[in-house]
Scaffold this motif. Structure first.
Motif, PDB file in Angstrom:
ATOM      1  N   LYS A 146       0.819  -1.267   0.233  1.00 60.99           N
ATOM      2  CA  LYS A 146      -0.098   0.056   0.043  1.00 60.99           C
ATOM      3  C   LYS A 146       0.788   1.229   0.154  1.00 60.99           C
ATOM      4  CE  LYS A 146      -3.760   2.334   2.268  1.00 60.99           C
ATOM      5  NZ  LYS A 146      -4.732   2.086   3.432  1.00 60.99           N
ATOM      6  N   THR A 163      -0.090   8.021   0.804  1.00 60.60           N
ATOM      7  CA  THR A 163      -1.042   8.817  -0.020  1.00 60.60           C
ATOM      8  C   THR A 163      -0.241  10.196  -0.026  1.00 60.60           C
ATOM      9  OG1 THR A 163      -1.714   9.676   2.445  1.00 60.60           O
ATOM     10  CG2 THR A 163      -2.986   8.004   1.478  1.00 60.60           C
ATOM     11  N   THR A 204      -0.884  13.141   0.987  1.00 54.24           N
ATOM     12  CA  THR A 204      -0.487  13.739   2.371  1.00 54.24           C
ATOM     13  C   THR A 204       0.303  13.299   3.038  1.00 54.24           C
ATOM     14  OG1 THR A 204      -3.237  13.750   2.584  1.00 54.24           O
ATOM     15  CG2 THR A 204      -1.895  13.749   4.600  1.00 54.24           C
ATOM     16  N   GLN A 205       0.611  11.979   3.229  1.00 48.67           N
ATOM     17  CA  GLN A 205       1.761  11.156   3.952  1.00 48.67           C
ATOM     18  C   GLN A 205       3.116  11.621   3.193  1.00 48.67           C
ATOM     19  OE1 GLN A 205      -0.028   7.352   3.654  1.00 48.67           O
ATOM     20  NE2 GLN A 205      -0.657   7.349   5.696  1.00 48.67           N
ATOM     21  N   VAL A 249     -11.056   8.145  11.482  1.00 52.43           N
ATOM     22  CA  VAL A 249     -10.473   7.684   9.974  1.00 52.43           C
ATOM     23  C   VAL A 249      -9.474   8.782   9.484  1.00 52.43           C
ATOM     24  CG1 VAL A 249     -11.187   6.862   7.766  1.00 52.43           C
ATOM     25  CG2 VAL A 249     -12.318   5.937   9.689  1.00 52.43           C
ATOM     26  N   GLN A 250     -10.050   9.843   9.471  1.00 53.70           N
ATOM     27  CA  GLN A 250      -9.204  11.071   8.900  1.00 53.70           C
ATOM     28  C   GLN A 250      -7.805  11.143   9.431  1.00 53.70           C
ATOM     29  OE1 GLN A 250     -12.041  14.010   9.546  1.00 53.70           O
ATOM     30  NE2 GLN A 250     -12.975  13.965   7.460  1.00 53.70           N
ATOM     31  N   ARG A 251      -7.935  11.017  10.804  1.00 46.52           N
ATOM     32  CA  ARG A 251      -6.664  11.188  11.517  1.00 46.52           C
ATOM     33  C   ARG A 251      -5.725   9.877  11.257  1.00 46.52           C
ATOM     34  NH1 ARG A 251     -10.229  12.841  15.345  1.00 46.52           N
ATOM     35  NH2 ARG A 251     -10.335  10.709  16.419  1.00 46.52           N
ATOM     36  N   LYS A 252      -6.266   8.757  10.937  1.00 40.49           N
ATOM     37  CA  LYS A 252      -5.634   7.541  10.593  1.00 40.49           C
ATOM     38  C   LYS A 252      -4.810   7.932   9.269  1.00 40.49           C
ATOM     39  CE  LYS A 252      -5.832   2.571   9.926  1.00 40.49           C
ATOM     40  NZ  LYS A 252      -6.614   1.319   9.996  1.00 40.49           N
ATOM     41  N   LYS A 253      -5.453   8.636   8.270  1.00 37.75           N
ATOM     42  CA  LYS A 253      -4.745   8.941   7.043  1.00 37.75           C
ATOM     43  C   LYS A 253      -3.858  10.069   7.033  1.00 37.75           C
ATOM     44  CE  LYS A 253      -8.732   6.862   4.441  1.00 37.75           C
ATOM     45  NZ  LYS A 253      -9.871   7.132   3.386  1.00 37.75           N
ATOM     46  N   ASP A 254      -3.720  10.696   8.274  1.00 38.85           N
ATOM     47  CA  ASP A 254      -2.997  11.909   8.500  1.00 38.85           C
ATOM     48  C   ASP A 254      -3.544  13.169   7.835  1.00 38.85           C
ATOM     49  OD1 ASP A 254      -1.021  10.890  10.060  1.00 38.85           O
ATOM     50  OD2 ASP A 254       0.228  10.239   8.325  1.00 38.85           O
ATOM     51  N   GLU A 255      -4.764  13.170   7.514  1.00 44.80           N
ATOM     52  CA  GLU A 255      -5.468  14.028   6.940  1.00 44.80           C
ATOM     53  C   GLU A 255      -5.541  15.379   7.886  1.00 44.80           C
ATOM     54  OE1 GLU A 255      -9.391  13.099   5.475  1.00 44.80           O
ATOM     55  OE2 GLU A 255      -8.628  11.518   4.079  1.00 44.80           O
TER      56      GLU A 255
END
Length: 346
Positions: A170, A173, A175-176, A206-212
């Motif tokens: 994976k 993103t 963002t990351q 979920v947003q925080r997990k994706k570092d959004e």
């Protein structure tokens, strides 16, 4: 696959072979060279100087002895390009220590490129004289090791399966990936701001997990820098990355303190806050402007409360929040203008 050998080579030897056309970069699985920007290229060279591990290169050995590159084209071409003097390290590159001596590397080249030695018709060299790495840094770089995984007589099925497995994880993103481009100081600031309790109210797990939440912080910083001289553009990936590159060298600590005050003001005003994701940085910017301009905080709290409660019927604002283009300049600036108009009316 019948044979797989691992060869450890120093970079100077690998670059020599690249320059002698001993590598074939035209394998169908490979992208064109030149995919990376200057910061990405500089980070690779910087890693080599600091003796950070560089991901191995996967090649197929042909019958004529040439090596077909299956994975690692960008790494090899960037390293060769730097050794050949074709680009300078990024201006944000930090000093490096070798044998207890600190060397500056930012903005420096490995050597002169051919065009640097050209002279004008009057026989004088034109342009700014390039700055070169110290000899100790050059020697470190020349002798940095990289591994080549060399396949002999692989089948087409072997190559496809190996390539697929290398690239099946994976990916990061956008963002990351941005964290990689940030200076250590900017990364520290983003981490501190994203840890403010108000962002836990404003974002989902979920947003925080994706570092959004990190991107929300970067967007607030972009908005705080807006002026007659600077237009942040949009919240699209390209503009956000450009901002990071610019802001790495121009961090405004005074504005950051005001952003912290704005976050605390919003956190204090509301027990719970429910707004859509694209509104979060605009809402926080609104509080930033209220604090910065010393306007009435209670009147602004009342306006925000009404804005949240009437959002579902607010077609004037919602037109800038729907569809796939919400990060575009028109959409972002439409949302921003709506809030700026409200602030002016206080």
């Amino acid at each position: 696959m019948k044979h797989l050998n691992v060869s450890t080579r120093v970079l100077s030897s690998v670059v020599s072979d690249v320059n002698k056309n001993k590598f074939d970069f035209d394998h169908p699985f490979q992208r064109k060279a030149g995919q990376w920007n200057n910061l990405m290229m500089s980070n690779l060279i910087d890693s080599a100087i600091r003796l950070y591990p560089i991901y191995p290169i996967l090649v197929e050995e042909y019958d004529d002895g040439r090596l077909g590159v299956i994975d690692g084209k960008q790494r090899l071409t960037v390293i060769a390009s730097f050794f050949n003097g074709e680009f300078a390290l990024h201006k944000s590159s930090l000093p490096v220590e070798i044998d207890n001596v600190t060397y500056e590397i930012a903005g420096k080249r490995f050597c002169a490129k051919k065009s640097d030695s050209k002279k004008s018709e009057d026989g004088k060299t034109r342009g700014r004289k390039p700055s070169f790495l110290d000899e100790e840094v050059i020697e470190r770089l020349k002798n940095t090791e990289i591994q080549l995984y060399i396949m002999k007589n692989p089948t087409e099925e072997d190559i496809r399966e190996i390539f697929a497995r290398i690239n099946c994880s994976k990916g990061l993103t956008n963002t990351q990936k941005r964290t990689v481009y940030e200076s250590p100081e900017l990364s520290k600031i983003v981490l501190e701001l994203k840890s403010h309790p108000v962002l836990e109210k404003l974002t989902t797990e979920v947003q925080r997990k994706k570092d959004e939440d990190k991107d929300i912080v970067r967007q607030i910083l972009m908005l705080s820098e807006m002026s007659n001289e600077y237009d942040f553009g949009s919240f699209r990936n390209e503009d956000m990355n450009k901002f990071i590159e610019r802001y790495n060298d121009n961090i405004n600590y005074g504005k950051i303190e005001t952003i912290k005050e704005a976050m605390t003001a919003l956190d204090t005003a509301f027990e719970t806050i429910s707004v859509n994701k694209v509104t979060i940085p605009i809402l926080l910017y609104g509080y930033y402007r209220i604090i910065k301009d010393k306007k009435g905080l209670q009147k602004w709290n009342d306006w925000v409360k009404n804005f949240i409660e009437t959002y579902d019927t607010n077609e004037e604002y919602k037109q800038y929040c729907n569809g796939s283009g919400t990060a575009s300049a028109d959409m972002v600036k439409g949302r921003l203008q709506y809030f700026r108009d409200a602030i002016r009316k206080l």
